[in-house]
Design a protein around this motif. Sequence first.
Motif, PDB file in Angstrom:
ATOM      1  N   VAL B  49       0.855  -1.196   0.000  1.00 28.34           N
ATOM      2  CA  VAL B  49       0.000   0.000   0.000  1.00 28.34           C
ATOM      3  C   VAL B  49       0.889   1.244   0.000  1.00 28.34           C
ATOM      4  CG1 VAL B  49      -1.715   1.322   1.314  1.00 28.34           C
ATOM      5  CG2 VAL B  49      -1.878  -1.179   1.206  1.00 28.34           C
ATOM      6  N   ASN B  50       0.656   2.148  -0.953  1.00 30.89           N
ATOM      7  CA  ASN B  50       1.410   3.398  -1.021  1.00 30.89           C
ATOM      8  C   ASN B  50       0.460   4.579  -0.922  1.00 30.89           C
ATOM      9  OD1 ASN B  50       4.314   2.637  -1.666  1.00 30.89           O
ATOM     10  ND2 ASN B  50       3.162   1.433  -3.166  1.00 30.89           N
ATOM     11  N   VAL B  51       0.757   5.489  -0.001  1.00 34.35           N
ATOM     12  CA  VAL B  51      -0.080   6.683   0.152  1.00 34.35           C
ATOM     13  C   VAL B  51       0.829   7.895   0.339  1.00 34.35           C
ATOM     14  CG1 VAL B  51      -1.989   5.406   1.216  1.00 34.35           C
ATOM     15  CG2 VAL B  51      -0.248   6.429   2.684  1.00 34.35           C
ATOM     16  N   SER B  52       0.234   9.092   0.197  1.00 36.79           N
ATOM     17  CA  SER B  52       0.993  10.295   0.525  1.00 36.79           C
ATOM     18  C   SER B  52       0.092  11.267   1.270  1.00 36.79           C
ATOM     19  CB  SER B  52       1.571  10.932  -0.733  1.00 36.79           C
ATOM     20  OG  SER B  52       0.532  11.314  -1.597  1.00 36.79           O
ATOM     21  N   ALA B  53       0.699  12.146   2.042  1.00 37.03           N
ATOM     22  CA  ALA B  53      -0.073  13.078   2.864  1.00 37.03           C
ATOM     23  C   ALA B  53       0.825  14.196   3.360  1.00 37.03           C
ATOM     24  CB  ALA B  53      -0.663  12.339   4.067  1.00 37.03           C
ATOM     25  N   PHE B  54       0.190  15.266   3.824  1.00 35.60           N
ATOM     26  CA  PHE B  54       0.936  16.310   4.534  1.00 35.60           C
ATOM     27  C   PHE B  54       1.133  15.836   5.971  1.00 35.60           C
ATOM     28  CE2 PHE B  54      -1.090  19.221   1.366  1.00 35.60           C
ATOM     29  CZ  PHE B  54       0.101  19.668   0.797  1.00 35.60           C
TER      30      PHE B  54
END
Lengths: 96, 94, 62
Positions: B49-54
């Motif tokens: 699982v790959n995610v991005s966020a501040f």
Amino acid sequence: MSEWQRKSPLEWQTYVNKEVKVTAAEKHEYKGWVLTIDPVSANVVLVKLVEDGKVCVSVILGHAVQKVEIVNEGDDEMKERLAHLFMPEESKAYGH
Amino acid sequence: PISISTMGCGNEADLEQEQQARVALRERYLRSLFAMVGHTIHFTMYERVNVSAFFDASDIDILNFQVSDLQTPLGVHREALLRCSDIISYTFEL
Amino acid sequence: TTRRSVQPPAERPGERRMAEMKKLYGVGAAKIQAMETAMQLAFDRNCDKKQPKYWPVIPLKL
């Protein structure tokens, strides 16, 4: 707890300022210069210098670390650069 | 889980050396966390699982990251908490 | 003879934490604690205000 997580601060410190290859869970691999290892989580902070003076920081979570191999012992110049990264007051003094 | 493996069995000088090492390592790590605030962080999690966020903040035991604008394969979450035990690595550029 | 109090010694959680920090970080304890407090405060404040939920709902790694 893994062998990596059980190391002492003095053992972790022997990796600081050296270039390492980290093997992590699910066959992930990372390479970079060790800025630090968090003594609370055993997280490994790796730094890579990219173009335009930018830095790429990768942090491998302590629980996911399987193996850490030193590939380059480093030198004083790299040690200096890493010491000034994230250190606002010192980097200011450095510029004068 | 803080290592206290070498505590209590060494002498004062050994203890001091270990404390100094712990301070230096922890200070650099905390500074890296402060440097992440407001930046986009890419997270590689288990199960590919790959995610991005501040990044906004972390608890001091490094168990949870509080993030915003989390981009997941199934949509965007305005506010979220990530469990550090779900994460293999995270990456950002400065 | 020493007089024993019926009450357990008054100990505040903050004091115990500082004692633990001193043991771990020695003379650097106050500096580390100040940085940790700033990060934890931001975390607590944001969690209160924004009520973030865990993602994913079920842990990936059990």
